[in-house]
Design a protein around this motif. Structure first.
Motif, PDB file in Angstrom:
ATOM      1  N   TRP A  82       0.770  -1.229   0.000  1.00  0.00           N
ATOM      2  CA  TRP A  82       0.000   0.000   0.000  1.00  0.00           C
ATOM      3  C   TRP A  82       0.807   1.287   0.000  1.00  0.00           C
ATOM      4  N   GLN A  83       2.115   1.220   0.120  1.00  0.00           N
ATOM      5  CA  GLN A  83       2.837   2.481   0.038  1.00  0.00           C
ATOM      6  C   GLN A  83       2.922   2.916  -1.422  1.00  0.00           C
ATOM      7  N   THR A  84       3.142   4.187  -1.642  1.00  0.00           N
ATOM      8  CA  THR A  84       3.091   4.755  -2.981  1.00  0.00           C
ATOM      9  C   THR A  84       4.199   4.223  -3.887  1.00  0.00           C
ATOM     10  N   TYR A  85       5.380   4.091  -3.338  1.00  0.00           N
ATOM     11  CA  TYR A  85       6.535   3.709  -4.145  1.00  0.00           C
ATOM     12  C   TYR A  85       7.167   2.478  -3.529  1.00  0.00           C
ATOM     13  N   VAL A  86       7.037   1.330  -4.183  1.00  0.00           N
ATOM     14  CA  VAL A  86       7.535   0.071  -3.652  1.00  0.00           C
ATOM     15  C   VAL A  86       8.746  -0.366  -4.474  1.00  0.00           C
ATOM     16  N   LEU A  87       9.856  -0.535  -3.786  1.00  0.00           N
ATOM     17  CA  LEU A  87      11.075  -1.016  -4.441  1.00  0.00           C
ATOM     18  C   LEU A  87      11.100  -2.534  -4.470  1.00  0.00           C
ATOM     19  N   ALA A  89      13.488  -4.263  -3.399  1.00  0.00           N
ATOM     20  CA  ALA A  89      14.018  -4.632  -2.081  1.00  0.00           C
ATOM     21  C   ALA A  89      12.895  -4.701  -1.050  1.00  0.00           C
ATOM     22  N   ASP A  90      11.919  -3.771  -1.122  1.00  0.00           N
ATOM     23  CA  ASP A  90      10.753  -3.820  -0.234  1.00  0.00           C
ATOM     24  C   ASP A  90       9.993  -5.127  -0.413  1.00  0.00           C
ATOM     25  N   VAL A  91       9.787  -5.512  -1.655  1.00  0.00           N
ATOM     26  CA  VAL A  91       9.053  -6.740  -1.954  1.00  0.00           C
ATOM     27  C   VAL A  91       9.778  -7.946  -1.379  1.00  0.00           C
ATOM     28  N   ILE A  92      11.082  -8.010  -1.581  1.00  0.00           N
ATOM     29  CA  ILE A  92      11.861  -9.170  -1.138  1.00  0.00           C
ATOM     30  C   ILE A  92      11.870  -9.290   0.377  1.00  0.00           C
ATOM     31  N   ILE A  93      12.254  -8.207   1.071  1.00  0.00           N
ATOM     32  CA  ILE A  93      12.397  -8.325   2.525  1.00  0.00           C
ATOM     33  C   ILE A  93      11.047  -8.486   3.219  1.00  0.00           C
ATOM     34  N   ASN A  94      10.002  -7.859   2.682  1.00  0.00           N
ATOM     35  CA  ASN A  94       8.683  -8.005   3.303  1.00  0.00           C
ATOM     36  C   ASN A  94       8.052  -9.347   2.983  1.00  0.00           C
ATOM     37  N   ALA A  95       8.307  -9.891   1.816  1.00  0.00           N
ATOM     38  CA  ALA A  95       7.803 -11.232   1.501  1.00  0.00           C
ATOM     39  C   ALA A  95       8.452 -12.270   2.414  1.00  0.00           C
ATOM     40  N   ILE A  96       9.756 -12.134   2.636  1.00  0.00           N
ATOM     41  CA  ILE A  96      10.450 -13.046   3.555  1.00  0.00           C
ATOM     42  C   ILE A  96       9.896 -12.891   4.967  1.00  0.00           C
ATOM     43  N   LEU A  97       9.718 -11.651   5.396  1.00  0.00           N
ATOM     44  CA  LEU A  97       9.178 -11.399   6.741  1.00  0.00           C
ATOM     45  C   LEU A  97       7.782 -11.978   6.898  1.00  0.00           C
ATOM     46  N   LEU A  98       6.936 -11.806   5.890  1.00  0.00           N
ATOM     47  CA  LEU A  98       5.587 -12.361   5.969  1.00  0.00           C
ATOM     48  C   LEU A  98       5.603 -13.882   5.989  1.00  0.00           C
ATOM     49  N   ALA A  99       6.514 -14.497   5.261  1.00  0.00           N
ATOM     50  CA  ALA A  99       6.627 -15.958   5.297  1.00  0.00           C
ATOM     51  C   ALA A  99       7.044 -16.425   6.687  1.00  0.00           C
ATOM     52  N   ILE A 100       7.999 -15.719   7.287  1.00  0.00           N
ATOM     53  CA  ILE A 100       8.441 -16.075   8.641  1.00  0.00           C
ATOM     54  C   ILE A 100       7.305 -15.857   9.639  1.00  0.00           C
ATOM     55  N   TYR A 101       6.586 -14.733   9.511  1.00  0.00           N
ATOM     56  CA  TYR A 101       5.451 -14.482  10.393  1.00  0.00           C
ATOM     57  C   TYR A 101       4.379 -15.551  10.236  1.00  0.00           C
ATOM     58  N   GLY A 102       4.113 -15.965   9.002  1.00  0.00           N
ATOM     59  CA  GLY A 102       3.117 -17.015   8.771  1.00  0.00           C
ATOM     60  C   GLY A 102       3.511 -18.313   9.442  1.00  0.00           C
ATOM     61  N   LEU A 103       4.770 -18.696   9.299  1.00  0.00           N
ATOM     62  CA  LEU A 103       5.264 -19.900   9.966  1.00  0.00           C
ATOM     63  C   LEU A 103       5.182 -19.750  11.478  1.00  0.00           C
ATOM     64  N   GLU A 104       5.531 -18.570  11.968  1.00  0.00           N
ATOM     65  CA  GLU A 104       5.454 -18.310  13.412  1.00  0.00           C
ATOM     66  C   GLU A 104       4.029 -18.442  13.920  1.00  0.00           C
ATOM     67  N   GLU A 105       3.073 -17.907  13.173  1.00  0.00           N
ATOM     68  CA  GLU A 105       1.671 -17.995  13.585  1.00  0.00           C
ATOM     69  C   GLU A 105       1.213 -19.453  13.655  1.00  0.00           C
ATOM     70  N   VAL A 106       1.569 -20.249  12.653  1.00  0.00           N
ATOM     71  CA  VAL A 106       1.194 -21.666  12.642  1.00  0.00           C
ATOM     72  C   VAL A 106       1.803 -22.381  13.843  1.00  0.00           C
ATOM     73  N   LEU A 107       3.083 -22.135  14.100  1.00  0.00           N
ATOM     74  CA  LEU A 107       3.756 -22.782  15.231  1.00  0.00           C
ATOM     75  C   LEU A 107       3.207 -22.294  16.575  1.00  0.00           C
ATOM     76  N   ASP A 108       2.798 -21.018  16.640  1.00  0.00           N
ATOM     77  CA  ASP A 108       2.165 -20.506  17.860  1.00  0.00           C
ATOM     78  C   ASP A 108       0.865 -21.247  18.150  1.00  0.00           C
ATOM     79  N   VAL A 109       0.052 -21.426  17.135  1.00  0.00           N
ATOM     80  CA  VAL A 109      -1.225 -22.130  17.319  1.00  0.00           C
ATOM     81  C   VAL A 109      -0.980 -23.569  17.750  1.00  0.00           C
ATOM     82  N   ILE A 110       0.004 -24.226  17.150  1.00  0.00           N
ATOM     83  CA  ILE A 110       0.327 -25.605  17.534  1.00  0.00           C
ATOM     84  C   ILE A 110       0.795 -25.657  18.986  1.00  0.00           C
ATOM     85  N   ALA A 111       1.667 -24.712  19.378  1.00  0.00           N
ATOM     86  CA  ALA A 111       2.169 -24.697  20.755  1.00  0.00           C
ATOM     87  C   ALA A 111       1.048 -24.439  21.751  1.00  0.00           C
ATOM     88  N   VAL A 112       0.176 -23.474  21.449  1.00  0.00           N
ATOM     89  CA  VAL A 112      -0.935 -23.163  22.358  1.00  0.00           C
ATOM     90  C   VAL A 112      -1.845 -24.372  22.503  1.00  0.00           C
TER      91      VAL A 112
END
Length: 120
Positions: A82-87, A89-112
Motif C-alpha cells: 500500500w505504500q506509494t513507491y515500492v522497491l 528490495a521492499d518486496v523481497i524483505i517483506n515477503a520473507i518477513l511475511l513468510a516467517i510471520y506465517g510460519l510463526e503464527e502456525v507454530l504458535d497455534v500448535i504450541a498453544v
C-alpha cells in the motif's frame, strides 16, 4: 499568476519557483526517528515474545505474541502493497518477513493447542 496546489502561494508557472513542501520534509525527517524507534521496539518485542511464552510453556504470552504478530504483519503488508513507491528490495524483505510471520503464527497455534491439551 496561477495558484499551484494547496500549500503554494500564487506563482508564475513559467518561473523557476520552488514547489517543494516544508511540512512534507518535516514528516520525512520525523520518519527517520520513528523508523529507529520502530526497529528497536520491534526488536525488543521479538526478544520478549520469543523467550517468555515458549520456554515457560505458558499460553497467555504466546496468545499475546499471536496478536502482536498480526499487527506486525499489517505493517509489513503496508510496506509491501500500500505504500506509494515500492522497491524490489521492499518486496523481497517483506515477503520473507511475511513468510516467517506465517510460519510463526502456525507454530504458535500448535504450541498453544499442545500446552492447553497437556496442562488442562
Amino acid at each position: 499568476m496561477k495558484s499551484i496546489g494547496v500549500f503554494s502561494p500564487a506563482v508564475n508557472v513559467n518561473s523557476a519557483a520552488v514547489l517543494s513542501s516544508i511540512p512534507l520534509q518535516m514528516i520525512y525527517n520525523f520518519n527517520i526517528f520513528y523508523y529507529v524507534f520502530y526497529f528497536l521496539a520491534t526488536f525488543l518485542m521479538v526478544i520478549y515474545k520469543s523467550f517468555k511464552g515458549n520456554l515457560t510453556e505458558e499460553v497467555v504470552p504466546i496468545v499475546i505474541n499471536l496478536v502482536l504478530t498480526i499487527g506486525s504483519m499489517l505493517l509489513s503488508l503496508y510496506y509491501l502493497l500500500w505504500q506509494t513507491y515500492v522497491l524490489k528490495a521492499d518486496v523481497i524483505i517483506n515477503a520473507i518477513l511475511l513468510a516467517i510471520y506465517g510460519l510463526e503464527e502456525v507454530l504458535d497455534v500448535i504450541a498453544v493447542s499442545t500446552f492447553a491439551r497437556i496442562y488442562t
